[in-house]
Structure formats: C-alpha cells, structure tokens
Design a protein around this motif. Structure first.
Motif, PDB file in Angstrom:
ATOM      1  N   PHE A 261      -3.071   1.359   1.683  1.00 15.94           N
ATOM      2  CA  PHE A 261      -3.951   0.237   1.842  1.00 15.94           C
ATOM      3  C   PHE A 261      -3.586  -0.895   0.966  1.00 15.94           C
ATOM      4  CE2 PHE A 261      -5.671   3.986   3.730  1.00 15.94           C
ATOM      5  CZ  PHE A 261      -6.050   3.650   5.029  1.00 15.94           C
ATOM      6  N   ALA A 262      -2.499  -1.455   0.926  1.00 13.78           N
ATOM      7  CA  ALA A 262      -2.334  -2.438   0.095  1.00 13.78           C
ATOM      8  C   ALA A 262      -3.220  -3.956  -0.234  1.00 13.78           C
ATOM      9  CB  ALA A 262      -1.053  -3.239   0.415  1.00 13.78           C
ATOM     10  N   GLY A 263      -3.941  -4.174   0.948  1.00 16.68           N
ATOM     11  CA  GLY A 263      -4.679  -5.334   0.468  1.00 16.68           C
ATOM     12  C   GLY A 263      -6.316  -4.913   0.314  1.00 16.68           C
ATOM     13  N   GLU A 264      -6.545  -3.709  -0.078  1.00 14.68           N
ATOM     14  CA  GLU A 264      -7.903  -3.232  -0.459  1.00 14.68           C
ATOM     15  C   GLU A 264      -7.845  -2.873  -1.735  1.00 14.68           C
ATOM     16  OE1 GLU A 264      -7.868  -3.977   3.364  1.00 14.68           O
ATOM     17  OE2 GLU A 264      -6.523  -2.464   2.719  1.00 14.68           O
ATOM     18  N   GLN A 265      -9.056  -2.970  -2.481  1.00 17.65           N
ATOM     19  CA  GLN A 265      -9.218  -2.570  -3.711  1.00 17.65           C
ATOM     20  C   GLN A 265     -10.189  -1.253  -3.633  1.00 17.65           C
ATOM     21  OE1 GLN A 265     -11.116  -5.596  -6.021  1.00 17.65           O
ATOM     22  NE2 GLN A 265      -9.933  -4.896  -7.909  1.00 17.65           N
ATOM     23  N   ILE A 266      -9.489  -0.107  -3.837  1.00 16.82           N
ATOM     24  CA  ILE A 266     -10.337   1.286  -3.714  1.00 16.82           C
ATOM     25  C   ILE A 266     -10.483   1.756  -5.347  1.00 16.82           C
ATOM     26  CG2 ILE A 266     -10.271   3.391  -2.790  1.00 16.82           C
ATOM     27  CD1 ILE A 266      -7.900   2.327  -0.945  1.00 16.82           C
TER      28      ILE A 266
ATOM     29  N   GLY B 283     -19.656   8.398 -14.326  1.00 15.90           N
ATOM     30  CA  GLY B 283     -19.792   7.303 -15.057  1.00 15.90           C
ATOM     31  C   GLY B 283     -18.823   6.386 -15.307  1.00 15.90           C
ATOM     32  N   ARG B 284     -17.564   6.929 -14.722  1.00 24.03           N
ATOM     33  CA  ARG B 284     -16.386   6.286 -14.920  1.00 24.03           C
ATOM     34  C   ARG B 284     -15.751   5.962 -13.765  1.00 24.03           C
ATOM     35  NH1 ARG B 284     -11.954   9.251 -17.318  1.00 24.03           N
ATOM     36  NH2 ARG B 284     -10.755   7.330 -17.607  1.00 24.03           N
ATOM     37  N   LYS B 285     -15.120   4.609 -13.857  1.00 24.19           N
ATOM     38  CA  LYS B 285     -14.543   4.049 -12.291  1.00 24.19           C
ATOM     39  C   LYS B 285     -12.971   3.697 -12.717  1.00 24.19           C
ATOM     40  CE  LYS B 285     -17.337   1.355  -9.708  1.00 24.19           C
ATOM     41  NZ  LYS B 285     -17.937   0.185  -9.289  1.00 24.19           N
ATOM     42  N   VAL B 286     -12.346   4.310 -11.592  1.00 25.87           N
ATOM     43  CA  VAL B 286     -11.080   3.994 -11.846  1.00 25.87           C
ATOM     44  C   VAL B 286     -10.116   3.710 -10.477  1.00 25.87           C
ATOM     45  CG1 VAL B 286     -10.433   5.593 -13.728  1.00 25.87           C
ATOM     46  CG2 VAL B 286     -10.140   6.423 -11.429  1.00 25.87           C
ATOM     47  N   SER B 287      -9.191   2.872 -10.546  1.00 27.29           N
ATOM     48  CA  SER B 287      -8.591   2.612  -9.352  1.00 27.29           C
ATOM     49  C   SER B 287      -7.841   3.672  -8.544  1.00 27.29           C
ATOM     50  CB  SER B 287      -7.476   1.449  -9.431  1.00 27.29           C
ATOM     51  OG  SER B 287      -6.687   1.434  -8.440  1.00 27.29           O
ATOM     52  N   ALA B 288      -8.108   3.933  -7.205  1.00 23.52           N
ATOM     53  CA  ALA B 288      -7.714   5.054  -6.380  1.00 23.52           C
ATOM     54  C   ALA B 288      -6.117   4.807  -6.574  1.00 23.52           C
ATOM     55  CB  ALA B 288      -8.344   5.261  -5.122  1.00 23.52           C
ATOM     56  N   LYS B 289      -5.546   3.870  -6.671  1.00 23.50           N
ATOM     57  CA  LYS B 289      -3.889   3.463  -6.558  1.00 23.50           C
ATOM     58  C   LYS B 289      -3.375   4.112  -7.842  1.00 23.50           C
ATOM     59  CE  LYS B 289      -4.726   0.063  -3.045  1.00 23.50           C
ATOM     60  NZ  LYS B 289      -4.549  -1.413  -2.850  1.00 23.50           N
ATOM     61  N   SER B 290      -4.114   4.554  -8.971  1.00 26.54           N
ATOM     62  CA  SER B 290      -3.491   4.796 -10.078  1.00 26.54           C
ATOM     63  C   SER B 290      -3.640   6.375 -10.283  1.00 26.54           C
ATOM     64  CB  SER B 290      -4.285   4.176 -11.413  1.00 26.54           C
ATOM     65  OG  SER B 290      -3.982   4.663 -12.475  1.00 26.54           O
ATOM     66  N   ILE B 291      -2.427   7.035 -10.069  1.00 30.70           N
ATOM     67  CA  ILE B 291      -2.729   8.386 -10.180  1.00 30.70           C
ATOM     68  C   ILE B 291      -3.148   8.968 -11.612  1.00 30.70           C
ATOM     69  CG2 ILE B 291      -0.011   8.871 -10.669  1.00 30.70           C
ATOM     70  CD1 ILE B 291      -2.504  10.978  -8.684  1.00 30.70           C
TER      71      ILE B 291
ATOM     72  N   MET C 255      -2.549   7.340  -6.279  1.00 30.71           N
ATOM     73  CA  MET C 255      -2.743   8.179  -5.207  1.00 30.71           C
ATOM     74  C   MET C 255      -1.995   7.440  -3.998  1.00 30.71           C
ATOM     75  SD  MET C 255      -6.076   9.296  -3.381  1.00 30.71           S
ATOM     76  CE  MET C 255      -6.529  10.493  -4.721  1.00 30.71           C
ATOM     77  N   LYS C 256      -1.103   8.487  -3.573  1.00 28.48           N
ATOM     78  CA  LYS C 256      -0.243   7.793  -2.222  1.00 28.48           C
ATOM     79  C   LYS C 256      -0.908   7.452  -1.043  1.00 28.48           C
ATOM     80  CE  LYS C 256       3.607   9.461   0.392  1.00 28.48           C
ATOM     81  NZ  LYS C 256       4.657  10.574   0.684  1.00 28.48           N
ATOM     82  N   LYS C 257      -1.970   7.946  -0.666  1.00 28.56           N
ATOM     83  CA  LYS C 257      -2.713   7.479   0.601  1.00 28.56           C
ATOM     84  C   LYS C 257      -3.404   6.195   0.202  1.00 28.56           C
ATOM     85  CE  LYS C 257      -3.753   9.227   4.078  1.00 28.56           C
ATOM     86  NZ  LYS C 257      -3.003   8.680   5.310  1.00 28.56           N
ATOM     87  N   ALA C 258      -4.132   5.965  -1.251  1.00 22.79           N
ATOM     88  CA  ALA C 258      -4.622   4.661  -1.353  1.00 22.79           C
ATOM     89  C   ALA C 258      -3.577   3.688  -1.261  1.00 22.79           C
ATOM     90  CB  ALA C 258      -5.223   4.778  -2.989  1.00 22.79           C
ATOM     91  N   ALA C 259      -2.415   3.873  -1.644  1.00 21.62           N
ATOM     92  CA  ALA C 259      -1.301   2.991  -1.805  1.00 21.62           C
ATOM     93  C   ALA C 259      -0.833   2.246  -0.231  1.00 21.62           C
ATOM     94  CB  ALA C 259      -0.035   3.314  -2.378  1.00 21.62           C
TER      95      ALA C 259
END
Length: 65
Positions: free
Chosen positions: A7-12, A18-26, A1-5
C-alpha cells in the motif's frame, strides 16, 4: 512489513503499549514486542486506508495467534 509495503500511497501505523510505529518498518514493528494475546491498533490514511488496515490487521492477527 511486506504486506504494508503493498500500500505505497497509504500511511499505516501500528500502536501498542503507547508506542506508534510505521507498519512499513519491520524494525519498528519488531521493537513493539507484541506477543500472542496482545491487543494492538492498526490505523491508516489514504485512498485504500480501510483495505490497508484490514490486510495488515489480518497479518498481525495470524502472527499473534
């Protein structure tokens, strides 16, 4: 996801059904299968965690509206 990217230093993460994914992975975000009216949880760790949660949450809200 472009907006999440932005925030390079944050893990979002986005959690749904019940599933959890990185917001940086479209690909990960798309596999959640979220649709209008769904409730999701956005969390982050890092110096700008609160700002990241707010920004990513706003994008998800606008897409799911």
């Amino acid at each position: 996801m472009k907006k999440a990217a932005e925030f390079a230093g944050e893990q979002i993460t986005i959690e749904f059904n019940g599933r959890k994914v990185s917001a940086k992975s479209i690909t990960g975000v798309l596999t959640l299968g979220m649709k209008a009216g769904d409730t999701v949880t956005v969390s982050a760790e890092g110096d700008k965690a609160a700002e990241a949660v707010e920004a990513v949450g706003a994008v998800i809200e606008s897409v799911l509206d």
